[in-house]
Design an enzyme around this catalytic site. Structure first.
Site, PDB file in Angstrom:
ATOM      1  N   ARG A  56     -47.870 -27.718  -1.179  1.00 14.54           N
ATOM      2  CA  ARG A  56     -46.687 -27.156  -0.505  1.00 14.54           C
ATOM      3  C   ARG A  56     -46.942 -27.023   1.007  1.00 14.54           C
ATOM      4  O   ARG A  56     -46.076 -27.310   1.818  1.00 14.54           O
ATOM      5  CB  ARG A  56     -46.358 -25.766  -1.071  1.00 14.54           C
ATOM      6  CG  ARG A  56     -46.093 -25.735  -2.556  1.00 14.54           C
ATOM      7  CD  ARG A  56     -44.623 -25.782  -2.884  1.00 14.54           C
ATOM      8  NE  ARG A  56     -44.387 -25.344  -4.244  1.00 14.54           N
ATOM      9  CZ  ARG A  56     -44.545 -26.101  -5.323  1.00 14.54           C
ATOM     10  NH1 ARG A  56     -44.921 -27.357  -5.197  1.00 14.54           N
ATOM     11  NH2 ARG A  56     -44.298 -25.618  -6.529  1.00 14.54           N
TER      12      ARG A  56
ATOM     13  N   ARG B 177     -40.373 -22.547  -6.123  1.00 11.52           N
ATOM     14  CA  ARG B 177     -39.953 -23.462  -5.053  1.00 11.52           C
ATOM     15  C   ARG B 177     -38.486 -23.263  -4.663  1.00 11.52           C
ATOM     16  O   ARG B 177     -38.123 -23.391  -3.493  1.00 11.52           O
ATOM     17  CB  ARG B 177     -40.188 -24.908  -5.495  1.00 11.52           C
ATOM     18  CG  ARG B 177     -40.423 -25.824  -4.302  1.00 11.52           C
ATOM     19  CD  ARG B 177     -40.686 -27.254  -4.642  1.00 11.52           C
ATOM     20  NE  ARG B 177     -41.026 -27.512  -6.025  1.00 11.52           N
ATOM     21  CZ  ARG B 177     -41.157 -28.720  -6.518  1.00 11.52           C
ATOM     22  NH1 ARG B 177     -40.975 -29.772  -5.762  1.00 11.52           N
ATOM     23  NH2 ARG B 177     -41.478 -28.920  -7.780  1.00 11.52           N
TER      24      ARG B 177
ATOM     25  N   GLU C 245     -43.635 -18.018 -20.848  1.00  7.69           N
ATOM     26  CA  GLU C 245     -43.018 -19.173 -20.172  1.00  7.69           C
ATOM     27  C   GLU C 245     -43.292 -20.489 -20.901  1.00  7.69           C
ATOM     28  O   GLU C 245     -44.312 -21.128 -20.682  1.00  7.69           O
ATOM     29  CB  GLU C 245     -43.532 -19.279 -18.724  1.00  7.69           C
ATOM     30  CG  GLU C 245     -42.924 -20.459 -17.974  1.00  7.69           C
ATOM     31  CD  GLU C 245     -43.370 -20.566 -16.519  1.00  7.69           C
ATOM     32  OE1 GLU C 245     -42.940 -21.533 -15.855  1.00  7.69           O
ATOM     33  OE2 GLU C 245     -44.138 -19.715 -16.036  1.00  7.69           O
TER      34      GLU C 245
ATOM     35  N   LYS D  97     -39.278 -16.647 -19.860  1.00  6.80           N
ATOM     36  CA  LYS D  97     -39.059 -17.487 -18.670  1.00  6.80           C
ATOM     37  C   LYS D  97     -38.947 -18.942 -19.118  1.00  6.80           C
ATOM     38  O   LYS D  97     -39.908 -19.692 -19.101  1.00  6.80           O
ATOM     39  CB  LYS D  97     -40.207 -17.305 -17.670  1.00  6.80           C
ATOM     40  CG  LYS D  97     -40.023 -18.143 -16.400  1.00  6.80           C
ATOM     41  CD  LYS D  97     -41.072 -17.849 -15.332  1.00  6.80           C
ATOM     42  CE  LYS D  97     -40.887 -18.795 -14.150  1.00  6.80           C
ATOM     43  NZ  LYS D  97     -41.750 -18.481 -13.002  1.00  6.80           N
TER      44      LYS D  97
ATOM     45  N   SER E  12     -37.104 -22.622 -12.131  1.00  7.30           N
ATOM     46  CA  SER E  12     -36.272 -23.645 -11.482  1.00  7.30           C
ATOM     47  C   SER E  12     -36.766 -25.053 -11.814  1.00  7.30           C
ATOM     48  O   SER E  12     -35.988 -26.003 -11.808  1.00  7.30           O
ATOM     49  CB  SER E  12     -36.202 -23.430  -9.968  1.00  7.30           C
ATOM     50  OG  SER E  12     -37.485 -23.218  -9.410  1.00  7.30           O
ATOM     51  N   GLY E  13     -38.060 -25.209 -12.084  1.00 10.82           N
ATOM     52  CA  GLY E  13     -38.594 -26.456 -12.640  1.00 10.82           C
ATOM     53  C   GLY E  13     -38.238 -27.728 -11.905  1.00 10.82           C
ATOM     54  O   GLY E  13     -37.878 -28.724 -12.517  1.00 10.82           O
ATOM     55  N   GLY E  14     -38.294 -27.715 -10.574  1.00  3.24           N
ATOM     56  CA  GLY E  14     -38.032 -28.948  -9.839  1.00  3.24           C
ATOM     57  C   GLY E  14     -36.579 -29.124  -9.403  1.00  3.24           C
ATOM     58  O   GLY E  14     -36.239 -30.117  -8.773  1.00  3.24           O
TER      59      GLY E  14
END
Length: 340
Positions: free
Chosen positions: A34, A294, A178, A220, A262-264
């Protein structure tokens, strides 16, 4: 305070109308990636400065009720010497900790992964709790491909999640569970639905076997979406419809909160999809919220660029995204709000 009342107090502080969870628990390789995107070197000092910027954002507690931290961050301090978990707590944000040790290939299940880190977990949790962590997070991942996830992969991953959750609850720590069905691939939204349903069924069966109390967990999950390389995209309404149908089939009403990853997805997609879910949720038994990494942080990193003079602009970017997702919690977000 009894273990049960400790768990209840943490759940009450985490699952709050209009608020969600900030995932700031990137591992060292992930945060390096990142940072590299904005030309910042991943040194301990830069990571401390960045995560301090996040947790001291003025007003963040209006829309964020919990933060998932990386182990290193638990021991770090703000520039004026305040422990970062304390900086979060002073904003009314519950500090939590990522406790898994990453994935390895699962033997005899080609293409499937399993997460490590159960060994010594109990002792680590005791130490994390002393440093201020009140909840934990553990992620299992599922790849959608021709034969994946396999029946073995689904079963083993569920078992590991349940063992982790049971250990957490026994120590008065709320587990975030998750199971992430990955976005990678060209699969249809129908195929994602099918896999997600199988995964969630297995997870809740395993939690039940391990006597994990659903009242004191946070789920999650990933949303039900087509693969990122799929020829057909899905609208927020279709994603919401499929995701809600799947949750109603698999998640007990006793679970207090579902905080999506959010997974991308882009920041805007993640907010629009959460908004559609809440607009359509009617009388869903659980609160539907966010636990984004992200999708909250991307604009922050772009604004920051590793420079002290950009801290204020970066904090404003975080506050804005948190506020927009706060609106999506009640189904009142509109794309127009992005312009303000």
């Amino acid at each position: 305070m009894s273990i049960q009342s400790e768990l209840q107090a943490t759940i009450s502080d985490m699952i709050v109308e209009g608020k969600g969870i900030l995932a700031a628990d990137e591992s060292l390789p992930t945060i390096a990636k990142r940072f590299k995107a904005v030309n910042v070197e991943s040194t301990e000092e830069n990571r401390r400065a960045y995560r301090s910027l996040l947790l001291t954002t003025p007003g963040l507690g209006e829309f964020i009720s919990g933060v998932i931290l990386f182990e290193e961050t638990l021991g770090q301090k703000t520039a004026d010497g305040k422990p970062l978990p304390q900086a979060a707590a002073e904003q009314g944000i519950v500090p939590g900790i990522k406790v898994d040790k990453g994935t390895v290939a699962l033997a005899n299940a080609p293409g499937d992964l399993v997460t490590q880190g159960l060994d010594g977990l109990s002792d680590r949790l005791v130490a994390y709790k002393e440093q201020g962590a009140r909840f934990a997070k553990w992620r299992e991942v599922y790849t959608i491909a021709g034969h994946n996830p396999t029946a073995l992969g689904i079963k083993v991953n569920a078992e590991v999640l349940a063992r982790y959750a049971a250990i957490c609850q026994s120590l008065g720590i709320v587990p975030i569970v998750e199971p992430e069905v990955l976005l990678d691939g060209d699969h249809t939204i129908e195929r994602c639905f099918e896999v997600t349903e199988a995964v969630q069924h297995a997870v809740f069966h395993a939690l039940y076997r391990h006597r994990v109390e659903p009242e004191y967990i946070v789920l999650k999950p990933s949303m039900v979406v087509p693969g990122k390389d799929a020829p057909t995209k899905a609208s927020p309404e279709e994603i919401a419809e499929k995701t809600l149908a799947q949750l109603r089939r698999t998640v007990p009403a006793a679970v207090p909160g579902i905080n999506f990853l959010s997974g991308g997805q882009t920041p805007e997609e993640a907010t629009a999809n959460l908004n559609a879910l809440n607009a359509m949720a009617d009388n869903a038994p659980w609160q539907l919220s966010f636990s984004y990494g992200r999708a909250l942080q991307e604009p922050v990193l772009k604004a920051w660029q590793g420079r002290a003079e950009n801290v204020q602009a970066a904090q404003q970017a975080l506050y804005k995204r948190a506020k927009l997702n706060g609106a999506a919690r009640t189904g009142s977000y509109t794309a127009e709000m992005e312009k303000n």
